[in-house]
Motif scaffolding. Structure first.
Motif, PDB file in Angstrom:
ATOM      1  N   SER A 136      11.619   6.188  -5.160  1.00  0.00           N
ATOM      2  CA  SER A 136      10.796   6.312  -3.953  1.00  0.00           C
ATOM      3  C   SER A 136       9.305   6.357  -4.265  1.00  0.00           C
ATOM      4  N   PHE A 137       8.945   6.831  -5.462  1.00  0.00           N
ATOM      5  CA  PHE A 137       7.528   6.927  -5.800  1.00  0.00           C
ATOM      6  C   PHE A 137       6.889   5.549  -5.913  1.00  0.00           C
ATOM      7  N   VAL A 138       7.677   4.568  -6.355  1.00  0.00           N
ATOM      8  CA  VAL A 138       7.173   3.200  -6.427  1.00  0.00           C
ATOM      9  C   VAL A 138       6.910   2.675  -5.015  1.00  0.00           C
ATOM     10  N   ALA A 139       7.857   2.951  -4.085  1.00  0.00           N
ATOM     11  CA  ALA A 139       7.684   2.526  -2.690  1.00  0.00           C
ATOM     12  C   ALA A 139       6.509   3.255  -2.042  1.00  0.00           C
ATOM     13  N   VAL A 188       1.206   4.326   0.851  1.00  0.00           N
ATOM     14  CA  VAL A 188      -0.038   5.091   0.993  1.00  0.00           C
ATOM     15  C   VAL A 188      -1.275   4.253   0.700  1.00  0.00           C
ATOM     16  N   SER A 189      -1.072   3.035   0.226  1.00  0.00           N
ATOM     17  CA  SER A 189      -2.223   2.129   0.065  1.00  0.00           C
ATOM     18  C   SER A 189      -2.671   1.578   1.412  1.00  0.00           C
ATOM     19  N   VAL A 190      -1.811   1.737   2.432  1.00  0.00           N
ATOM     20  CA  VAL A 190      -2.100   1.231   3.769  1.00  0.00           C
ATOM     21  C   VAL A 190      -2.208   2.366   4.788  1.00  0.00           C
ATOM     22  N   PHE A 191      -1.297   3.331   4.721  1.00  0.00           N
ATOM     23  CA  PHE A 191      -1.285   4.445   5.666  1.00  0.00           C
ATOM     24  C   PHE A 191      -1.839   5.711   5.018  1.00  0.00           C
ATOM     25  N   PRO A 192      -2.560   6.566   5.771  1.00  0.00           N
ATOM     26  CA  PRO A 192      -2.931   7.884   5.260  1.00  0.00           C
ATOM     27  C   PRO A 192      -1.663   8.694   4.981  1.00  0.00           C
ATOM     28  N   PRO A 193      -1.719   9.706   4.086  1.00  0.00           N
ATOM     29  CA  PRO A 193      -0.510  10.409   3.637  1.00  0.00           C
ATOM     30  C   PRO A 193       0.343  11.042   4.735  1.00  0.00           C
ATOM     31  N   PHE A 194      -0.280  11.775   5.677  1.00  0.00           N
ATOM     32  CA  PHE A 194       0.515  12.477   6.687  1.00  0.00           C
ATOM     33  C   PHE A 194       1.168  11.519   7.688  1.00  0.00           C
ATOM     34  N   PRO A 195       0.428  10.549   8.263  1.00  0.00           N
ATOM     35  CA  PRO A 195       1.099   9.573   9.124  1.00  0.00           C
ATOM     36  C   PRO A 195       2.178   8.785   8.384  1.00  0.00           C
ATOM     37  N   SER A 249      -0.556  15.112  11.270  1.00  0.00           N
ATOM     38  CA  SER A 249      -0.854  13.679  11.295  1.00  0.00           C
ATOM     39  C   SER A 249      -1.996  13.340  12.240  1.00  0.00           C
ATOM     40  N   LEU A 250      -2.185  14.166  13.277  1.00  0.00           N
ATOM     41  CA  LEU A 250      -3.239  13.900  14.256  1.00  0.00           C
ATOM     42  C   LEU A 250      -4.637  13.955  13.643  1.00  0.00           C
ATOM     43  N   PHE A 251      -4.763  14.619  12.492  1.00  0.00           N
ATOM     44  CA  PHE A 251      -6.068  14.742  11.838  1.00  0.00           C
ATOM     45  C   PHE A 251      -6.394  13.527  10.970  1.00  0.00           C
ATOM     46  N   GLN A 252      -5.459  12.568  10.887  1.00  0.00           N
ATOM     47  CA  GLN A 252      -5.698  11.360  10.112  1.00  0.00           C
ATOM     48  C   GLN A 252      -5.464  10.137  10.990  1.00  0.00           C
ATOM     49  N   ASP A 253      -5.948   9.005  10.553  1.00  0.00           N
ATOM     50  CA  ASP A 253      -5.819   7.766  11.324  1.00  0.00           C
ATOM     51  C   ASP A 253      -4.344   7.366  11.402  1.00  0.00           C
ATOM     52  N   MET A 254      -3.810   7.327  12.620  1.00  0.00           N
ATOM     53  CA  MET A 254      -2.390   7.029  12.812  1.00  0.00           C
ATOM     54  C   MET A 254      -2.153   5.582  13.245  1.00  0.00           C
ATOM     55  N   THR A 255      -3.170   4.747  13.186  1.00  0.00           N
ATOM     56  CA  THR A 255      -3.028   3.357  13.619  1.00  0.00           C
ATOM     57  C   THR A 255      -2.053   2.604  12.720  1.00  0.00           C
ATOM     58  N   PRO A 256      -0.949   2.077  13.284  1.00  0.00           N
ATOM     59  CA  PRO A 256       0.017   1.326  12.472  1.00  0.00           C
ATOM     60  C   PRO A 256      -0.606   0.038  11.928  1.00  0.00           C
ATOM     61  N   ILE A 257      -0.339  -0.254  10.668  1.00  0.00           N
ATOM     62  CA  ILE A 257      -0.850  -1.470  10.041  1.00  0.00           C
ATOM     63  C   ILE A 257       0.341  -2.262   9.498  1.00  0.00           C
ATOM     64  N   ILE A 258       0.429  -3.529   9.877  1.00  0.00           N
ATOM     65  CA  ILE A 258       1.545  -4.365   9.430  1.00  0.00           C
ATOM     66  C   ILE A 258       1.152  -5.080   8.143  1.00  0.00           C
ATOM     67  N   GLU A 259       1.820  -4.751   7.063  1.00  0.00           N
ATOM     68  CA  GLU A 259       1.586  -5.375   5.755  1.00  0.00           C
ATOM     69  C   GLU A 259       2.934  -5.386   5.037  1.00  0.00           C
ATOM     70  N   THR A 260       3.343  -6.533   4.541  1.00  0.00           N
ATOM     71  CA  THR A 260       4.729  -6.748   4.111  1.00  0.00           C
ATOM     72  C   THR A 260       5.250  -5.716   3.115  1.00  0.00           C
ATOM     73  N   LYS A 261       4.559  -5.524   1.982  1.00  0.00           N
ATOM     74  CA  LYS A 261       5.045  -4.612   0.952  1.00  0.00           C
ATOM     75  C   LYS A 261       5.132  -3.175   1.461  1.00  0.00           C
ATOM     76  N   SER A 262       4.091  -2.741   2.171  1.00  0.00           N
ATOM     77  CA  SER A 262       4.081  -1.357   2.666  1.00  0.00           C
ATOM     78  C   SER A 262       5.140  -1.167   3.751  1.00  0.00           C
ATOM     79  N   LEU A 263       5.371  -2.197   4.566  1.00  0.00           N
ATOM     80  CA  LEU A 263       6.379  -2.110   5.622  1.00  0.00           C
ATOM     81  C   LEU A 263       7.783  -2.017   5.025  1.00  0.00           C
TER      82      LEU A 263
END
Length: 274
Positions: A17-20, A25-32, A185-199
């Motif tokens: 899971s750490f690899v995933a 987390v390269s796309v989403f902030p940690p809490f969201p 999570s509300l304290f960080q940017d919760m905007t969903p970002i579509i990116e293949t590897k992160s998804l």
């Protein structure tokens, strides 16, 4: 030996899971990222859940400690300390759980348990550090200990639940984990970002590591006991190191090999105590 199958499978899942997580987390902030992961798990569990027993107070605390606080402590710790320190410290959870059950649950504990736990923990540290020295970062390291204690608390409350390996119970734990993660999570940017590897990574974390993973972990507690199951945490960094060598960058060292041997010896000595 089949009774060990769930814990072996979940150890492989969580080790990889750490690899995933690196991709996520390269796309989403940690809490969201954690929130979306467990929302996916909740959606996967929902069709298989007959009774939504969300009023169980132990399920609330298990979700709060095992999902929300674990990831809040671990992800925040990584802001102030390096991943190596965090990995070593979080791997102390089995030793802390042995001590906790000895003092709080009054579980029979002997010298074999402690010697085996210490050797296994040192083996994990050797695998992770890979010959490097541990550089102390007080605030981050204390937060990492918070993650280890959170997993101890999670197991404590899971043990208090009836049929804690049932789908209904896993759903309840996940539900409360999602609910209590939202304020953070509300304290960080919760905007969903579509990116293949992160998804793909997020789906793997949500379906395999969360919905299936927590079910297998709780099933293992029923089959082999809470202490033996918690000891599987020692093998998670080992799987991570091997996964990174296979999937990212081959760099297996003598320290890694010796560390794995120490983990196996430590757990063998622990079993002598059992």
């Amino acid at each position: 030996m089949l009774k060990y199958a769930p814990v072996v499978i979940v150890t492989l899942f969580w080790g990889m899971s750490f690899v995933a997580t690196k991709f996520v987390v390269s796309v989403f902030p940690p809490f969201p990222a954690a929130l979306y992961r467990f929302i996916i798990a909740l959606l996967v569990l929902f069709p298989f859940t007959k009774n939504k027993k969300i009023k169980d107070i132990n399920a609330f605390w298990a979700g709060f400690w095992g999902i929300t606080m674990y990831f809040v402590f671990e992800n925040t710790a990584l802001v102030y300390t390096n991943p190596t320190n965090a990995a070593v410290i979080v791997s102390s959870a089995p030793i802390l759980y042995v001590l906790f059950t000895h003092l709080v649950h009054k579980t029979k504990t002997n010298i074999y348990h402690y010697i085996g736990s210490i050797i296994a923990f040192l083996g994990v540290a050797l695998v992770i550090l890979n010959g490097r020295l541990l550089e102390l970062n007080p605030l981050g390291d204390i937060l990492a200990f918070g993650a280890a204690f959170s997993w101890v608390a999670y197991t404590h409350y899971v043990m208090k639940m009836e049929n804690h390996d049932g789908i209904d119970q896993i759903f309840s734990i996940t539900f409360w984990g999602v609910v209590t993660l939202i304020p953070f999570s509300l304290f960080q940017d919760m905007t969903p970002i579509i990116e293949t590897k992160s998804l793909i990574g997020l789906i793997y974390l949500g379906v395999i590591c969360s919905a299936v993973g927590y079910f297998l972990w709780n099933k293992s507690i029923v089959l082999i006991g809470d202490r033996r199951t918690t000891n599987a945490i020692y093998f998670i960094p080992v799987v991570t190191i091997i996964s990174e060598n296979i999937l990212i960058k081959p760099n297996l060292s003598l320290y890694n090999i010796i560390g794995v041997i120490m983990v196996i010896i430590g757990l063998y000595i622990f079993e002598r105590g059992e």
